[in-house]
Design an enzyme around this catalytic site. Structure first.
Site, PDB file in Angstrom:
ATOM      1  N   HIS A   1       7.392  -9.045  11.797  1.00  0.00           N
ATOM      2  CA  HIS A   1       8.649  -9.267  12.531  1.00  0.00           C
ATOM      3  C   HIS A   1       9.887  -9.057  11.662  1.00  0.00           C
ATOM      4  O   HIS A   1      10.971  -9.482  12.045  1.00  0.00           O
ATOM      5  CB  HIS A   1       8.649 -10.668  13.142  1.00  0.00           C
ATOM      6  CG  HIS A   1       7.609 -10.852  14.205  1.00  0.00           C
ATOM      7  ND1 HIS A   1       7.751 -10.374  15.488  1.00  0.00           N
ATOM      8  CD2 HIS A   1       6.383 -11.437  14.171  1.00  0.00           C
ATOM      9  CE1 HIS A   1       6.672 -10.672  16.201  1.00  0.00           C
ATOM     10  NE2 HIS A   1       5.821 -11.311  15.420  1.00  0.00           N
TER      11      HIS A   1
ATOM     12  N   MET B   1      -0.757 -11.166  18.949  1.00  0.00           N
ATOM     13  CA  MET B   1      -0.153 -12.341  18.318  1.00  0.00           C
ATOM     14  C   MET B   1      -1.163 -13.491  18.400  1.00  0.00           C
ATOM     15  O   MET B   1      -1.295 -14.155  19.416  1.00  0.00           O
ATOM     16  CB  MET B   1       1.157 -12.692  19.043  1.00  0.00           C
ATOM     17  CG  MET B   1       1.808 -13.976  18.565  1.00  0.00           C
ATOM     18  SD  MET B   1       2.206 -13.976  16.793  1.00  0.00           S
ATOM     19  CE  MET B   1       2.272 -15.738  16.487  1.00  0.00           C
TER      20      MET B   1
ATOM     21  N   THR C   1      -9.390  -1.059  -1.546  1.00  0.00           N
ATOM     22  CA  THR C   1      -9.889  -0.495  -0.294  1.00  0.00           C
ATOM     23  C   THR C   1      -9.646   1.011  -0.229  1.00  0.00           C
ATOM     24  O   THR C   1      -8.679   1.524  -0.777  1.00  0.00           O
ATOM     25  CB  THR C   1      -9.242  -1.186   0.916  1.00  0.00           C
ATOM     26  OG1 THR C   1      -7.841  -1.210   0.729  1.00  0.00           O
ATOM     27  CG2 THR C   1      -9.767  -2.604   1.056  1.00  0.00           C
TER      28      THR C   1
ATOM     29  N   LYS D   1       1.486   6.272  -4.390  1.00  0.00           N
ATOM     30  CA  LYS D   1       2.658   5.424  -4.199  1.00  0.00           C
ATOM     31  C   LYS D   1       3.475   5.242  -5.472  1.00  0.00           C
ATOM     32  O   LYS D   1       4.675   5.003  -5.396  1.00  0.00           O
ATOM     33  CB  LYS D   1       2.203   4.039  -3.716  1.00  0.00           C
ATOM     34  CG  LYS D   1       1.981   3.898  -2.222  1.00  0.00           C
ATOM     35  CD  LYS D   1       1.865   2.397  -1.956  1.00  0.00           C
ATOM     36  CE  LYS D   1       1.412   2.061  -0.570  1.00  0.00           C
ATOM     37  NZ  LYS D   1       1.226   0.588  -0.452  1.00  0.00           N
TER      38      LYS D   1
ATOM     39  N   ASP E   1       1.230  -2.992  -5.564  1.00  0.00           N
ATOM     40  CA  ASP E   1       0.722  -2.362  -4.337  1.00  0.00           C
ATOM     41  C   ASP E   1       0.751  -0.831  -4.447  1.00  0.00           C
ATOM     42  O   ASP E   1       0.943  -0.123  -3.475  1.00  0.00           O
ATOM     43  CB  ASP E   1       1.499  -2.831  -3.093  1.00  0.00           C
ATOM     44  CG  ASP E   1       0.831  -2.435  -1.782  1.00  0.00           C
ATOM     45  OD1 ASP E   1      -0.378  -2.140  -1.797  1.00  0.00           O
ATOM     46  OD2 ASP E   1       1.526  -2.403  -0.749  1.00  0.00           O
TER      47      ASP E   1
ATOM     48  N   ARG F   1      -5.864   7.256  12.422  1.00  0.00           N
ATOM     49  CA  ARG F   1      -5.432   8.570  11.929  1.00  0.00           C
ATOM     50  C   ARG F   1      -6.302   9.729  12.376  1.00  0.00           C
ATOM     51  O   ARG F   1      -5.976  10.871  12.059  1.00  0.00           O
ATOM     52  CB  ARG F   1      -5.291   8.542  10.407  1.00  0.00           C
ATOM     53  CG  ARG F   1      -4.216   7.600   9.982  1.00  0.00           C
ATOM     54  CD  ARG F   1      -3.859   7.650   8.522  1.00  0.00           C
ATOM     55  NE  ARG F   1      -3.224   6.385   8.248  1.00  0.00           N
ATOM     56  CZ  ARG F   1      -3.892   5.281   7.924  1.00  0.00           C
ATOM     57  NH1 ARG F   1      -5.191   5.313   7.712  1.00  0.00           N
ATOM     58  NH2 ARG F   1      -3.260   4.147   7.778  1.00  0.00           N
TER      59      ARG F   1
HETATM   60 CA    CA Z   1      -1.506  -2.138   0.268  1.00  0.00          CA
END
Ligand code: CA
Length: 721
Positions: free
Chosen positions: A644, A683, A263, A360, A333, A141
């Site tokens: 994915h 990957m 975090t 959030k 979350d 960022r």
């Molecule tokens: Ca999170």
């Protein structure tokens, strides 16, 4: 391309506020950034020297050459293609006519800000396998500036000081235990000669912290942990002893794959008068509180400080001052790492120093930034996990949305992506409005009864992430996609209500910039870059960007002429997990990573758009038994879906496994998933977490899903097999 010669000291001085001049002169003639310049950044409208433009992180520029009257004449001055094709989330910095930015994979590039001439670039050579530690794409960022240095946090957890003129490395230091799944994606800030940076990884079992490093040599000066580790005693800082009271710390002490989370992966703001640094703290690790901090009855217990909190600390020592927890006992979350804005305003007849956040969890908060006192909070999107916030600032929870180890799943709004994610807001002081890049995307939270943490690989969340997968029927998937909303909300923080709202075709639109020209700029998931009237939301201008834009724009001047710049390039958490099949109907959201720079009267054009390749599905026949497919589905949900897309539907950024060349070749599939031959692309081998049989079961599951989807599209061909 013409080259403009710069008289650096003269230009820098011309751009400075009077207050900052003395220190500037004291710093010598190299144009270096000083603490006084950072504190006074608001009066330096030519440049953009810190992440949110000012320490208050308002992302408001007083520049008004480009304004609501003439924005129709805005055109492309120059553009620059990037050499990465993942999500681009960076805010550029501009100093002395030069523009500096970061891209995906933590690369740095410098340009002449007026002409686009490339000056230098720097690649920290982040190992490709680091990608699997990143929940949300390989993004970065932005930078911090101080003296003649730029500071970069790399995805693999290094803090790097670069010479601003040359891009040469001055020093670098490792800020995390690289054996664990820590990543760094945020922009550092510099306060009084200290570089401050946190990290991410709460989906992978880490313990969150933020730390300060000496600008001169990168030595660590202090470290502030956000959650206890279960070993708190009399020697521990009091704030961590207090936090330990709100956890079942036996679990934290007894299982090193449960790091607690918390975090500090993005937002910071700083008030130099109060000498307080504000940090936004993330979600629990794992998400499900019943596994992270269990109570005696098998459900979760405790508020689990300082998860999902805004914490005020002393930037010189890392000392705790106050906190406000937005989501006590976080389990969905619901990070509070979202953008923090500082402003002063009159509320109920009183002049207040406030801090504002739209985390959030869907509520917009106004907090007294001197004391941490809750002032007000109202939902800025649809919310069902809580019915409101009481007078003490505590949410009034809806018990049906709190899922533990067993019981019925629940559809919860907002979902794990939030009502607003990392995308920066902006604040217009004259309008007293906060512009929120908001969206609505609910999520199914389903219990997982016998969940065990796996620190080596995969999402460690403590819910059954596959349970919410949609059936393959395209009609149902379209119906669900139709409930997704994305909008630009102009929020009145005093009245705690929307003044106006612009609807976008879907979620995950770009960060914001507000200007003294009465404008708000925003890119969209739908590949536009738009200007709106800051007072009314009327769209005044639009540019076809050929790719989804998620990063926030900036503005600056060179030789007195105003520019607007934005780094385009679709990606990030939503882009890598969304049902790409459906999004294709809405907008061309492929990734074209490119810096776009605009000025009045310019008429530059982008190269012609490439055709979107849409290969038909052509999987091998599905011959595995139901047991194998079920095993593959379970393992896919835990280890593969986050990159994915759920149910192997193919996301918009990373490879669509239904179309993988190795789908029909068991040994080629094994070489990738077990052998790790594509690790340089991100990957890695999953050999530590998955047996060879489980890896093949995943292949059989993807074959099964590809045939289901093919049957939807071309039933007659499947019938022939
Ligand atoms: Ca999170």
């Amino acid at each position: 391309m013409s080259m403009i010669k710069w008289a650096l000291p003269a230009l820098a001085l011309g751009a400075l506020s009077v207050a900052a001049c003395d220190e500037m002169l004291g710093a010598g003639s190299d144009g270096g950034i000083t603490s006084a310049m950072l504190v006074g950044a608001n009066s330096d409208d030519a440049n953009w020297i810190t992440h949110g433009r000012t320490y208050s992180e308002q992302r408001f520029s007083p520049l008004d050459q480009i304004n609501a009257e003439n924005v129709g004449d805005l055109g492309l001055a120059w553009f620059a293609d990037m050499d990465t094709a993942r999500g681009q989330e960076a805010t550029p910095l501009v100093m002395d006519g030069k523009l500096y930015l970061t891209t995906a994979w933590s690369k740095v590039k410098a340009f002449n800000a007026a002409t686009g001439e490339p000056l230098w670039d720097y690649d920290p050579e982040v190992p490709g396998e680091t990608a699997v530690k990143a929940c949300c794409d390989t993004v970065n960022r932005g930078l911090a500036a101080y003296g003649d240095s730029l500071f970069l946090g790399t995805l693999d957890g290094r803090l790097v000081a670069l010479d601003r003129e040359t891009g040469d490395v001055k020093w670098e230091t490792v800020t995390v235990d690289q054996e664990q799944s820590y990543t760094v994606t945020g922009a550092p800030r510099v306060i009084d000669g200290k570089v401050i940076i946190g990290n991410g990884g709460a989906e992978f079992g880490v313990r969150g912290y933020i730390a300060a490093y000496d600008v001169n040599d990168g030595s660590e000066l202090w470290r502030f942990y956000t959650v206890p580790d279960g070993n708190e005693g009399g020697e521990s800082p009091q704030y961590l002893q207090d936090a330990a009271e709100t956890w079942n710390t036996d679990v934290l002490a007894g299982n090193d794959a449960i790091g607690g989370g918390g975090t500090v992966w993005d937002s910071m703001a700083y008030d130099p008068d109060l000498n307080l640094l504000y940090i936004g703290v993330g979600n629990g690790s794992p998400w499900n509180r019943a596994y992270r901090s269990p109570g005696e009855d098998g459900t979760g217990e405790g508020d689990n400080l300082y998860l999902s909190s805004i914490v005020a600390i002393r930037p010189d020592t890392g000392e705790y001052v106050w906190h406000y927890q937005t989501t006590p006992g976080e389990t969905w979350d619901y990070t509070a790492t979202q953008h923090i804005i500082l402003a002063d305003m009159e509320i109920e007849g009183e002049e207040r120093q406030v801090l504002m956040q739209a985390p959030k969890n869907g509520f917009f908060y106004v907090i007294d930034r001197a004391t941490g006192e809750f002032i007000s909070g109202e939902p800025y999107v649809a919310v069902n996990w809580a019915t409101g916030i009481d007078d003490e600032g505590r949410p009034i929870e809806n018990p049906e949305t709190r899922i533990d180890k067993t019981g019925q799943p629940a559809i919860v709004t907002p979902g794990a992506l939030g009502g607003h994610n990392w995308h920066p807001m902006a604040y217009h002081p004259d309008e007293n409005l906060v512009y929120i890049p908001a969206f609505e995307a609910g999520m199914v939270y389903a219990p997982e009864e016998n969940w065990k943490p796996d620190r080596a690989r995969g999402f460690n969340v403590g819910f059954d992430l596959g349970a919410g997968d949609l059936p393959p029927d395209l009609g149902i998937r379209r119906e669900v996609a139709g409930t997704l909303r994305g909008m630009l909300v102009a929020w009145d923080p005093v009245a705690q209500e929307a003044k106006w709202t612009v609807e976008h075709p879907g979620p995950w639109n770009g960060g914001l910039l507000a200007t003294g020209g009465g404008l708000v700029f925003q890119g969209t998931a739908g590949s536009e870059f738009n200007a709106y009237n800051a007072a009314t939301g009327e769209q005044l201008w639009s540019f076809g960007a050929q790719t989804g834009v998620v990063a926030p724009p900036i503005t600056y001047t060179v030789d007195g002429e105003q520019y607007v710049a934005v780094l385009a390039g679709w990606g990030g958490a939503y882009a890598i997990t969304v049902d790409g099949e459906l999004l294709k109907d809405k907008a061309p959201v492929r990734n074209v990573s490119r810096l776009l720079v605009f000025k009045l009267g310019a008429d530059g054009e982008l190269p012609d758009e490439l055709e979107l390749a849409s290969l038909p599905l052509d999987p091998p026949p599905s011959r595995a038994n139901a047991e194998t497919i079920a095993l593959g589905a379970e393992k896919y949900a835990r280890y593969c879906a986050v990159c994915h897309a759920p149910a192997a539907v193919g996301s918009t950024v990373l490879p669509d496994l239904r179309r993988a060349g190795s789908l029909g070749n068991a040994s080629a599939w094994d070489a990738v998933v077990h052998g790790g031959i594509l690790k340089d692309n991100g990957m890695v081998s999953f050999a530590e977490s998955l047996s060879k049989d489980e890896i093949q079961a995943i292949r059989e599951y993807v074959i099964f899903r590809a045939n289901q989807d093919k049957a939807m599209e071309r039933p007659e061909e499947v019938a022939k097999r």
